[in-house]
Design a protein around this motif. Structure first.
Motif, short mmCIF file in Angstrom:
data_model
loop_
_atom_site.label_atom_id
_atom_site.label_comp_id
_atom_site.label_asym_id
_atom_site.label_seq_id
_atom_site.Cartn_x
_atom_site.Cartn_y
_atom_site.Cartn_z
N MET A 1 0.84 -1.19 0.00
CA MET A 1 0.00 0.00 0.00
C MET A 1 0.88 1.25 0.00
O MET A 1 1.96 1.27 0.57
CB MET A 1 -0.91 0.00 1.23
N PHE A 2 0.39 2.30 -0.66
CA PHE A 2 1.13 3.55 -0.77
C PHE A 2 0.26 4.72 -0.31
O PHE A 2 -0.91 4.54 0.02
CB PHE A 2 1.58 3.75 -2.23
N THR A 3 0.86 5.91 -0.28
CA THR A 3 0.11 7.08 0.15
C THR A 3 -0.07 8.12 -0.95
O THR A 3 -0.81 9.07 -0.78
CB THR A 3 0.81 7.77 1.34
N GLY A 4 0.63 7.94 -2.05
CA GLY A 4 0.53 8.91 -3.13
C GLY A 4 1.45 10.10 -2.94
O GLY A 4 1.33 11.11 -3.64
N LEU A 5 2.38 10.00 -1.98
CA LEU A 5 3.38 11.05 -1.78
C LEU A 5 4.69 10.56 -2.41
O LEU A 5 5.39 9.71 -1.84
CB LEU A 5 3.58 11.35 -0.29
N VAL A 6 5.02 11.09 -3.56
CA VAL A 6 6.18 10.65 -4.32
C VAL A 6 7.47 10.95 -3.55
O VAL A 6 7.66 12.06 -3.05
CB VAL A 6 6.21 11.34 -5.70
N GLU A 7 8.35 9.96 -3.45
CA GLU A 7 9.61 10.12 -2.72
C GLU A 7 10.71 10.72 -3.59
O GLU A 7 11.58 11.46 -3.12
CB GLU A 7 10.07 8.78 -2.16
N GLU A 8 10.70 10.36 -4.85
CA GLU A 8 11.70 10.91 -5.77
C GLU A 8 11.27 10.66 -7.21
O GLU A 8 10.41 9.83 -7.50
CB GLU A 8 13.07 10.28 -5.53
N VAL A 9 11.89 11.40 -8.10
CA VAL A 9 11.68 11.20 -9.54
C VAL A 9 12.89 10.44 -10.07
O VAL A 9 14.02 10.92 -10.01
CB VAL A 9 11.54 12.54 -10.29
N GLY A 10 12.63 9.21 -10.52
CA GLY A 10 13.70 8.40 -11.08
C GLY A 10 13.73 8.50 -12.59
O GLY A 10 12.98 9.29 -13.19
N GLY A 94 0.18 10.94 4.84
CA GLY A 94 -0.02 12.29 4.32
C GLY A 94 -0.90 12.38 3.09
O GLY A 94 -1.40 13.45 2.77
N GLY A 95 -1.08 11.28 2.37
CA GLY A 95 -1.89 11.30 1.16
C GLY A 95 -3.22 10.62 1.38
O GLY A 95 -4.00 11.03 2.24
N HIS A 96 -3.50 9.56 0.61
CA HIS A 96 -4.69 8.74 0.84
C HIS A 96 -4.33 7.30 0.51
O HIS A 96 -3.22 7.01 0.10
CB HIS A 96 -5.89 9.24 0.02
N ILE A 97 -5.26 6.38 0.74
CA ILE A 97 -4.98 4.96 0.51
C ILE A 97 -4.81 4.71 -0.99
O ILE A 97 -5.74 4.87 -1.77
CB ILE A 97 -6.11 4.07 1.05
N VAL A 98 -3.59 4.32 -1.36
CA VAL A 98 -3.27 4.05 -2.76
C VAL A 98 -2.74 2.62 -2.87
O VAL A 98 -1.79 2.25 -2.18
CB VAL A 98 -2.21 5.04 -3.29
N GLN A 99 -3.36 1.82 -3.71
CA GLN A 99 -2.94 0.43 -3.85
C GLN A 99 -1.86 0.23 -4.90
O GLN A 99 -1.13 -0.76 -4.87
CB GLN A 99 -4.15 -0.45 -4.22
N GLY A 100 -1.79 1.14 -5.85
CA GLY A 100 -0.88 0.92 -6.96
C GLY A 100 -1.50 0.01 -8.00
O GLY A 100 -0.81 -0.52 -8.88
N HIS A 101 -2.83 -0.18 -7.92
CA HIS A 101 -3.58 -0.98 -8.89
C HIS A 101 -4.40 0.01 -9.72
O HIS A 101 -5.54 0.34 -9.37
CB HIS A 101 -4.50 -1.97 -8.19
N VAL A 102 -3.84 0.49 -10.81
CA VAL A 102 -4.49 1.54 -11.58
C VAL A 102 -5.78 1.03 -12.23
O VAL A 102 -5.88 -0.13 -12.63
CB VAL A 102 -3.56 2.13 -12.66
N GLY A 143 0.70 8.16 -9.74
CA GLY A 143 1.22 7.90 -8.40
C GLY A 143 1.19 9.08 -7.46
O GLY A 143 1.65 8.96 -6.32
N VAL A 144 0.63 10.22 -7.88
CA VAL A 144 0.57 11.41 -7.04
C VAL A 144 -0.84 11.57 -6.47
O VAL A 144 -1.82 11.63 -7.22
CB VAL A 144 0.94 12.68 -7.83
N SER A 145 -0.95 11.63 -5.14
CA SER A 145 -2.24 11.83 -4.48
C SER A 145 -2.69 13.27 -4.68
O SER A 145 -2.00 14.22 -4.30
CB SER A 145 -2.11 11.53 -2.98
#
Length: 221
Positions: A1-10, A94-102, A143-145
């Motif tokens: 699970m993710f929050t939609g707060l991007v850690e870095e741009v790769g 800090g964001g919202h519930i993000v599964q990464g399942h678009v 990927g951005v909340s």
């Protein structure tokens, strides 16, 4: 699970395609600090599993379902991508519930400056997904909340502050660009429960009491 707060741009280092299957390698100094085999990393909003890594990059497989449902198949070498590691228990949400399942993709229709913000208008590739997007609700773009400003006939608008734009790959998204869209999971669960067609009786011979009226009565709606 993710929050939609991007850690870095790769950046995409390499991509290998075989039909609708892909193997991609991405550079990212932050997300590789404590990476392990099998870890989940969100790449432009898509949850992918690390299959190998070194000090500054990691490799993941993209299966046909992900290939078809996301914009990952459009990636080119050197292109910037949003990266986020899976959320740790006890971390700030800090964001919202993000599964990464678009749910699918959308296309940037316009990008306009509004004082200190930039307003994106996005048109959904599948209009059916619009039922999950509501004004002032949450949505994930690459990927951005973000918070939905309003909906349109075939999409929605979001307003992005300078910090978010500068710290994510959204700064490189312009009219015509394909983006990954994930709706708020809560809306999808409620929709499924309301429209699920189950057998009249379960194994114990009991009929289901779940209905719109039941959810309203018990405070779920």
């Amino acid at each position: 699970m993710f929050t939609g707060l991007v850690e870095e741009v790769g950046k995409l280092k390499s991509v290998s395609r075989q039909g609708e299957a892909m193997v991609i390698t991405i550079s990212g100094a932050i997300v590789t600090k404590d990476v392990k085999l099998g870890d989940s990393i969100s790449v432009n909003g898509v949850c992918l599993t690390v299959t190998s890594f070194d000090r500054s990059s990691f490799t993941v497989d993209v299966m046909p379902e992900t290939y078809r449902k996301s914009s990952l198949h459009e990636l080119k070498t050197g292109e910037p991508v949003n990266l986020e590691r899976a959320m740790q228990a006890g971390a700030r949400f800090g964001g919202h519930i993000v599964q990464g399942h678009v749910d699918g993709t959308g296309h940037v229709v316009s990008r306009k400056v509004d004082a200190n913000a930039v307003v994106f208008t996005v048109r959904l590739t599948d209009p059916n997904n619009l039922r999950y997007i509501i004004p002032k609700g949450s949505v994930t773009i690459d990927g951005v909340s973000l918070t939905v400003v309003d909906t349109t006939e075939d999409g929605f608008t979001v307003s992005i502050i300078p910090h978010t734009l500068a710290q994510t790959a959204l700064q490189n998204r312009y009219s015509g660009h394909t983006v990954n869209i994930e709706s708020d999971i809560i809306g999808k669960y409620v929709d499924h429960l309301l429209h699920y067609k189950e057998p009249e009786k379960n194994k114990r011979g009991e009929t289901s009491k779940l209905s719109t009226a039941y959810l309203v009565e018990h405070g779920f709606m």
